[in-house]
Design an enzyme around this catalytic site. Structure first.
Site, mmCIF file in Angstrom:
data_model
loop_
_atom_site.group_PDB
_atom_site.id
_atom_site.type_symbol
_atom_site.label_atom_id
_atom_site.label_comp_id
_atom_site.label_asym_id
_atom_site.label_seq_id
_atom_site.Cartn_x
_atom_site.Cartn_y
_atom_site.Cartn_z
ATOM 1 N N GLY A 95 0.924 -1.320 -0.057
ATOM 2 C CA GLY A 95 -0.067 0.134 -0.104
ATOM 3 C C GLY A 95 0.857 1.219 -0.074
ATOM 4 N N GLY B 197 0.758 4.168 -0.753
ATOM 5 C CA GLY B 197 0.186 5.572 -0.838
ATOM 6 C C GLY B 197 0.729 6.544 -0.102
ATOM 7 N N LYS C 24 -11.209 6.336 17.310
ATOM 8 C CA LYS C 24 -10.699 7.226 16.065
ATOM 9 C C LYS C 24 -12.308 6.743 15.139
ATOM 10 C CE LYS C 24 -8.858 9.009 12.419
ATOM 11 N NZ LYS C 24 -7.606 9.256 11.988
HETATM 12 N N1 NDP Z 1 -3.451 10.344 3.961
HETATM 13 C C1 NDP Z 1 -3.446 10.648 5.201
HETATM 14 O O1 NDP Z 1 -3.155 11.861 5.555
HETATM 15 C C2 NDP Z 1 -4.180 9.949 6.369
HETATM 16 C C3 NDP Z 1 -4.681 8.560 6.029
HETATM 17 N N2 NDP Z 1 -5.281 7.743 6.982
HETATM 18 C C4 NDP Z 1 -5.667 6.348 6.689
HETATM 19 O O2 NDP Z 1 -4.745 5.560 6.172
HETATM 20 C C5 NDP Z 1 -5.066 4.700 5.411
HETATM 21 C C6 NDP Z 1 -4.180 4.775 3.990
HETATM 22 O O3 NDP Z 1 -4.521 6.061 3.447
HETATM 23 P P1 NDP Z 1 -3.806 6.784 2.251
HETATM 24 O O4 NDP Z 1 -2.301 6.419 2.260
HETATM 25 O O5 NDP Z 1 -4.163 8.168 2.246
HETATM 26 O O6 NDP Z 1 -4.335 6.028 0.964
HETATM 27 P P2 NDP Z 1 -3.753 6.095 -0.361
HETATM 28 O O7 NDP Z 1 -4.997 5.752 -1.467
HETATM 29 O O8 NDP Z 1 -2.812 7.258 -0.731
HETATM 30 O O9 NDP Z 1 -3.001 4.515 -0.504
HETATM 31 C C7 NDP Z 1 -3.501 3.349 -0.408
HETATM 32 C C8 NDP Z 1 -2.343 2.646 -1.308
HETATM 33 O O10 NDP Z 1 -2.701 1.219 -1.320
HETATM 34 C C9 NDP Z 1 -2.458 0.730 -2.711
HETATM 35 N N3 NDP Z 1 -3.268 -0.557 -2.678
HETATM 36 C C10 NDP Z 1 -4.576 -1.008 -2.920
HETATM 37 N N4 NDP Z 1 -4.633 -2.296 -2.740
HETATM 38 C C11 NDP Z 1 -3.410 -2.505 -2.999
HETATM 39 C C12 NDP Z 1 -3.207 -4.066 -3.142
HETATM 40 N N5 NDP Z 1 -3.734 -5.239 -3.263
HETATM 41 N N6 NDP Z 1 -1.497 -4.191 -3.373
HETATM 42 C C13 NDP Z 1 -0.885 -3.270 -3.197
HETATM 43 N N7 NDP Z 1 -1.296 -1.895 -2.948
HETATM 44 C C14 NDP Z 1 -2.513 -1.724 -3.023
HETATM 45 C C15 NDP Z 1 -3.131 1.894 -3.649
HETATM 46 O O11 NDP Z 1 -2.605 1.449 -4.704
HETATM 47 P P3 NDP Z 1 -3.149 2.357 -5.978
HETATM 48 O O12 NDP Z 1 -2.342 3.532 -5.774
HETATM 49 O O13 NDP Z 1 -2.567 1.489 -7.183
HETATM 50 O O14 NDP Z 1 -4.466 2.540 -5.805
HETATM 51 C C16 NDP Z 1 -2.492 3.176 -2.827
HETATM 52 O O15 NDP Z 1 -1.289 3.385 -3.014
HETATM 53 C C17 NDP Z 1 -6.370 4.984 5.222
HETATM 54 O O16 NDP Z 1 -7.387 4.083 5.930
HETATM 55 C C18 NDP Z 1 -6.738 6.546 5.581
HETATM 56 O O17 NDP Z 1 -8.042 6.702 5.988
HETATM 57 C C19 NDP Z 1 -5.064 8.189 8.172
HETATM 58 C C20 NDP Z 1 -4.816 9.428 8.804
HETATM 59 C C21 NDP Z 1 -4.275 10.302 7.744
HETATM 60 C C1 KPL Z 2 -10.637 13.375 11.699
HETATM 61 C C2 KPL Z 2 -11.094 13.696 10.296
HETATM 62 C C3 KPL Z 2 -12.294 13.797 10.120
HETATM 63 C C4 KPL Z 2 -10.045 14.739 10.086
HETATM 64 O O1 KPL Z 2 -10.594 15.349 8.599
HETATM 65 C C5 KPL Z 2 -10.530 12.273 9.449
HETATM 66 O O2 KPL Z 2 -9.825 11.608 10.105
HETATM 67 C C6 KPL Z 2 -10.792 12.035 8.184
HETATM 68 O O3 KPL Z 2 -10.873 12.877 7.313
HETATM 69 O O4 KPL Z 2 -10.459 10.832 7.688
#
Ligand code: NDP
Ligand code: KPL
Length: 297
Positions: free
Chosen positions: A7, A9, A180
């Site tokens: 993942g 991301g 959360k």
């Molecule tokens: N971003 C933030 O600031 C915050 C995020 N979170 C939480 O963290 C989690 C991740 O969020 P975030 O990083 O923003 O999400 P993203 O969408 O940026 O990242 C998720 C990644 O997972 C990859 N992925 C999905 N399926 C697979 C698979 N089968 N094999 C390999 N890679 C895969 C996606 O690939 P592809 O790009 O190809 O789709 C993508 O790159 C979520 O639950 C979010 O709510 C929590 C706090 C803050």
């Molecule tokens: C706390 C909050 C609502 C902040 O935007 C959040 O966690 C989200 O957007 O997923």
């Protein structure tokens, strides 16, 4: 230690940066060949205006290399399938840390893989991409992790926790995930339905009333499960967070407005499932769940 990140991301690459800075070896596992072709072999992260580039190996799940330490940072709805894609590369000594919002997949992983050491976490860090593999670090938050499986010890925490990656160890990570989840139930679906910023939930009577009803129901379910949420009422806590993040668009509002799948099933969906199991009516949460299902993928 060698960590595979499944993942790659925003949160995955934020952690890749932290792990590399703290001396770990990192390998990214990308979703498919297209993604691997798009990857130049390095990613960049900008923190406080300072850009750092990291050269990091990437591979597909279909590689044979064994996985000893696995960080899963997909969105919650993708984590089970993602884990299953590398399951054959794991062994009884593999350690897994899941770092995503929502609940359900974490417990499912433990139930379906009773010999694995499984950890889960919750973070208030923030990061986003300005272009593929070009990451911007937004807010610096707190990250709490705790062990979910019977197997394991504090060793994993001790290996990860350092100045470059400060963590908090939680003995009751389920309650942390619930806190959360409770905030996400109160804010995320409503901002997506009203298509508004977090702070704009507080400005109108109907939005505040919906939020208060959602909070009341979440508290009933948590209490039936003996989960302690906050020292104050959930509505007060959710209000404070909506105010503090007033200018932000919630992750669900962004997912809906950009036509991406949302994490609703592991947030409000999980809450409604637990409510049903406990015989509690949660009409406001059920209504927001149905409404988000009807407008998103
Ligand atoms: N971003 C933030 O600031 C915050 C995020 N979170 C939480 O963290 C989690 C991740 O969020 P975030 O990083 O923003 O999400 P993203 O969408 O940026 O990242 C998720 C990644 O997972 C990859 N992925 C999905 N399926 C697979 C698979 N089968 N094999 C390999 N890679 C895969 C996606 O690939 P592809 O790009 O190809 O789709 C993508 O790159 C979520 O639950 C979010 O709510 C929590 C706090 C803050
Ligand atoms: C706390 C909050 C609502 C902040 O935007 C959040 O966690 C989200 O957007 O997923």
């Amino acid at each position: 230690m060698h960590w595979h990140i499944l993942g790659a991301g925003a949160i995955g690459l934020l952690w890749a940066d932290k792990l590399i800075r703290s001396g770990h070896q990192v390998t990214l596992i990308l979703r498919n060949q297209d993604k691997l072709d798009q990857y130049s072999g390095e990613f960049s992260i900008t923190d406080d205006g300072q850009e750092t580039r990291h050269k990091v190996d990437a591979q597909l799940a279909s590689e044979a290399e064994p996985v000893s330490n696995l960080l899963i940072t997909t969105k919650s709805f993708a984590s089970t399938a993602a884990f299953n894609s590398v399951k054959s590369r794991t062994s009884d000594s593999t350690r897994v840390l899941l770092l995503h919002n929502g609940m359900g997949p974490q417990q499912q992983l433990v139930e379906e893989n009773p010999t694995l050491e499984v950890w889960a976490g919750s973070t208030t860090d923030g990061a986003y991409f300005s272009a593929p593999f070009i990451l911007i670090r937004a807010g610096k938050g707190e990250t709490r992790i705790g062990r979910l499986s019977q197997q394991g010890s504090e060793q994993l925490f001790n290996e990860l926790n350092c100045d470059q990656n400060p963590l908090l160890l939680e003995t009751d990570i389920i309650s942390v995930l619930w806190r959360k989840l409770a905030i996400n139930c109160a804010i995320n679906p409503l901002t997506a339905l009203f298509n508004c910023r977090n702070g704009e939930l507080l400005k109108y009577d109907d939005r505040r009333a919906a939020m208060a009803q959602i909070c009341k129901e979440v508290e009933q379910v948590a209490s039936a499960l003996n989960i302690t949420l906050f020292d104050c009422k959930l509505m007060e806590q959710a209000w404070n967070i909506a105010e503090l993040t007033g200018q932000n668009h919630s992750s669900m509002q962004q997912d809906v407005s950009q036509g991406r799948p949302t994490e609703i099933e592991t947030i409000t969906g999980y809450l409604c499932q637990e409510a049903e199991r406990m015989g509690i009516n949660v009409p406001a949460n059920q209504m927001t769940l149905d409404a988000i299902r009807s407008i998103s993928l």
